[in-house]
Design a protein around this motif. Structure first.
Motif, PDB file in Angstrom:
ATOM      1  N   LEU A 173     -30.773  -1.185  11.956  1.00  0.00           N
ATOM      2  CA  LEU A 173     -30.602  -1.506  13.379  1.00  0.00           C
ATOM      3  C   LEU A 173     -29.614  -2.639  13.634  1.00  0.00           C
ATOM      4  N   THR A 174     -28.869  -3.046  12.601  1.00  0.00           N
ATOM      5  CA  THR A 174     -27.756  -3.957  12.857  1.00  0.00           C
ATOM      6  C   THR A 174     -26.585  -3.141  13.399  1.00  0.00           C
ATOM      7  N   LEU A 175     -25.707  -3.811  14.129  1.00  0.00           N
ATOM      8  CA  LEU A 175     -24.523  -3.140  14.659  1.00  0.00           C
ATOM      9  C   LEU A 175     -23.511  -2.909  13.540  1.00  0.00           C
ATOM     10  N   VAL A 176     -22.854  -1.770  13.587  1.00  0.00           N
ATOM     11  CA  VAL A 176     -21.776  -1.511  12.629  1.00  0.00           C
ATOM     12  C   VAL A 176     -20.696  -2.562  12.843  1.00  0.00           C
ATOM     13  N   SER A 177     -20.244  -3.172  11.770  1.00  0.00           N
ATOM     14  CA  SER A 177     -19.258  -4.250  11.845  1.00  0.00           C
ATOM     15  C   SER A 177     -18.004  -3.792  12.585  1.00  0.00           C
ATOM     16  N   ARG A 178     -17.460  -4.705  13.386  1.00  0.00           N
ATOM     17  CA  ARG A 178     -16.240  -4.386  14.134  1.00  0.00           C
ATOM     18  C   ARG A 178     -15.048  -4.137  13.208  1.00  0.00           C
ATOM     19  N   SER A 179     -15.184  -4.495  11.944  1.00  0.00           N
ATOM     20  CA  SER A 179     -14.102  -4.221  10.989  1.00  0.00           C
ATOM     21  C   SER A 179     -14.076  -2.751  10.578  1.00  0.00           C
ATOM     22  N   GLU A 180     -15.150  -2.025  10.916  1.00  0.00           N
ATOM     23  CA  GLU A 180     -15.225  -0.600  10.576  1.00  0.00           C
ATOM     24  C   GLU A 180     -14.639   0.249  11.719  1.00  0.00           C
ATOM     25  N   PRO A 181     -13.988   1.364  11.397  1.00  0.00           N
ATOM     26  CA  PRO A 181     -13.351   2.179  12.442  1.00  0.00           C
ATOM     27  C   PRO A 181     -14.344   2.836  13.404  1.00  0.00           C
ATOM     28  N   ASN A 182     -15.608   3.023  12.965  1.00  0.00           N
ATOM     29  CA  ASN A 182     -16.589   3.687  13.833  1.00  0.00           C
ATOM     30  C   ASN A 182     -17.538   2.691  14.510  1.00  0.00           C
ATOM     31  N   ALA A 183     -17.125   1.433  14.625  1.00  0.00           N
ATOM     32  CA  ALA A 183     -17.986   0.406  15.229  1.00  0.00           C
ATOM     33  C   ALA A 183     -18.235   0.668  16.710  1.00  0.00           C
ATOM     34  N   THR A 184     -17.179   1.103  17.399  1.00  0.00           N
ATOM     35  CA  THR A 184     -17.232   1.253  18.858  1.00  0.00           C
ATOM     36  C   THR A 184     -17.173   2.727  19.242  1.00  0.00           C
ATOM     37  N   ILE A 185     -17.927   3.073  20.291  1.00  0.00           N
ATOM     38  CA  ILE A 185     -17.896   4.437  20.841  1.00  0.00           C
ATOM     39  C   ILE A 185     -17.076   4.411  22.123  1.00  0.00           C
ATOM     40  N   SER A 186     -16.012   5.199  22.172  1.00  0.00           N
ATOM     41  CA  SER A 186     -15.142   5.204  23.352  1.00  0.00           C
ATOM     42  C   SER A 186     -15.208   6.511  24.134  1.00  0.00           C
ATOM     43  N   ASP A 187     -15.802   7.545  23.536  1.00  0.00           N
ATOM     44  CA  ASP A 187     -15.926   8.841  24.222  1.00  0.00           C
ATOM     45  C   ASP A 187     -17.083   8.765  25.211  1.00  0.00           C
ATOM     46  N   LYS A 188     -16.798   8.996  26.493  1.00  0.00           N
ATOM     47  CA  LYS A 188     -17.813   8.773  27.535  1.00  0.00           C
ATOM     48  C   LYS A 188     -19.023   9.697  27.381  1.00  0.00           C
ATOM     49  N   GLU A 189     -18.810  10.930  26.907  1.00  0.00           N
ATOM     50  CA  GLU A 189     -19.938  11.853  26.732  1.00  0.00           C
ATOM     51  C   GLU A 189     -20.808  11.443  25.544  1.00  0.00           C
ATOM     52  N   LYS A 190     -20.167  10.931  24.504  1.00  0.00           N
ATOM     53  CA  LYS A 190     -20.935  10.442  23.351  1.00  0.00           C
ATOM     54  C   LYS A 190     -21.761   9.220  23.733  1.00  0.00           C
ATOM     55  N   VAL A 191     -21.213   8.385  24.588  1.00  0.00           N
ATOM     56  CA  VAL A 191     -21.957   7.209  25.066  1.00  0.00           C
ATOM     57  C   VAL A 191     -23.194   7.664  25.838  1.00  0.00           C
ATOM     58  N   VAL A 192     -23.044   8.644  26.712  1.00  0.00           N
ATOM     59  CA  VAL A 192     -24.182   9.161  27.489  1.00  0.00           C
ATOM     60  C   VAL A 192     -25.268   9.698  26.562  1.00  0.00           C
ATOM     61  N   ALA A 193     -24.888  10.490  25.570  1.00  0.00           N
ATOM     62  CA  ALA A 193     -25.864  11.055  24.630  1.00  0.00           C
ATOM     63  C   ALA A 193     -26.570   9.946  23.849  1.00  0.00           C
ATOM     64  N   HIS A 194     -25.820   8.950  23.441  1.00  0.00           N
ATOM     65  CA  HIS A 194     -26.319   7.784  22.699  1.00  0.00           C
ATOM     66  C   HIS A 194     -27.373   7.044  23.538  1.00  0.00           C
ATOM     67  N   VAL A 195     -27.040   6.793  24.802  1.00  0.00           N
ATOM     68  CA  VAL A 195     -27.952   6.061  25.695  1.00  0.00           C
ATOM     69  C   VAL A 195     -29.182   6.908  26.030  1.00  0.00           C
ATOM     70  N   LYS A 196     -28.973   8.188  26.292  1.00  0.00           N
ATOM     71  CA  LYS A 196     -30.111   9.063  26.623  1.00  0.00           C
ATOM     72  C   LYS A 196     -31.142   9.088  25.500  1.00  0.00           C
ATOM     73  N   ARG A 197     -30.658   9.184  24.268  1.00  0.00           N
ATOM     74  CA  ARG A 197     -31.589   9.217  23.139  1.00  0.00           C
ATOM     75  C   ARG A 197     -32.375   7.903  23.050  1.00  0.00           C
ATOM     76  N   MET A 198     -31.698   6.794  23.227  1.00  0.00           N
ATOM     77  CA  MET A 198     -32.377   5.497  23.128  1.00  0.00           C
ATOM     78  C   MET A 198     -33.333   5.269  24.286  1.00  0.00           C
TER      79      MET A 198
END
Length: 242
Positions: A173-198
């Motif tokens: 449950l730690t955040l993926v390090s910002r040094s990693e390419p997949n740290a941030t989610i920029s696709d708006k639909e992926k963000v919605v799915a991510h939030v809905k699940r949580m």
């Protein structure tokens, strides 16, 4: 099972991007930089005024005093030095808020400090002490299943579970390090799915492709995400416009 709690979206603001007026209509709480990693009395005043005009809950966003690294590096400081810096930041914000008769709803530490107090009980205790020294009745935004969650409860500070709408998580449950390419989610639909699940299922899909329990009542979207406005508009449409 659906949650009955109303979802809350928050943003870290006052960080020099000058996009607060664009974000404010789509959020319900905000965390305003108070001079540690960013911010100044003038910027604090402006963002508090904007928050009041949009009826957005006002939070203070303290950090390691490190503008050079935007508060994203753990500084070598004594506990006394860190305590003094945090107290000054919170006191400054308290004074500026009082000038506009604004209620301070919460405290949310920033960057490296936020991540550190999630795993370090000693620093979590330091932060909780400072919060109680400056504020009588304020909530603390904390990650689920963290050291700061447990310490704050022991101090009698009311907590609000926070998760990140635009950041990926590891199995612990730690955040993926910002040094990693997949740290941030920029696709708006992926963000919605991510939030809905949580929010609805109290679970998060990790980058290791596992599901973990996750409780959250407020979701942060970073104002410096290049697609922040687009993502927030979409989240607002999905969750708050019904």
């Amino acid at each position: 099972m659906d949650r009955t709690t109303k979802i809350d979206f928050n943003c870290d603001l006052g960080e020099g991007l000058n996009n607060e007026h664009l974000l404010m209509p789509y959020i319900s709480s905000c965390n305003i930089a108070c001079g540690g990693h960013a911010g100044s009395p003038q910027i604090i005043d402006k963002v508090i005024s904007l928050a009041l005009s949009h009826n957005v809950k006002i939070g203070v966003h303290p950090s390691y005093p490190d503008k050079e690294n935007f508060g994203r590096v753990v500084l070598e400081m004594t506990d006394l030095e860190l305590q003094g810096s945090l107290k000054n930041q919170l006191q400054l914000f308290k004074e500026r808020a009082a000038m506009q008769d604004a209620t301070i709803h919460h405290v949310k530490p920033h960057g490296a400090l936020y991540n550190l107090i999630a795993v370090d009980e000693e620093k979590a205790t330091l932060v909780s002490k400072v919060v109680q020294q400056v504020f009588e009745d304020v909530k603390l935004y904390v990650p689920f299943n963290s050291k700061i969650e447990k310490v704050a409860k022991d101090f009698g500070i009311e907590i609000v579970y926070e998760a990140f709408a635009d950041r990926n998580y590891n199995d612990d449950l730690t955040l993926v390090s910002r040094s990693e390419p997949n740290a941030t989610i920029s696709d708006k639909e992926k963000v919605v799915a991510h939030v809905k699940r949580m929010f609805h299922e109290s679970k998060v899909k990790t980058v290791q492709d596992n599901e973990r329990e996750m409780k959250a009542d407020t979701f942060c979207l970073h104002g410096d995400n290049e697609k922040a406005i687009e993502i927030l508009k979409n989240l607002h449409r999905e969750f708050l416009s019904h």
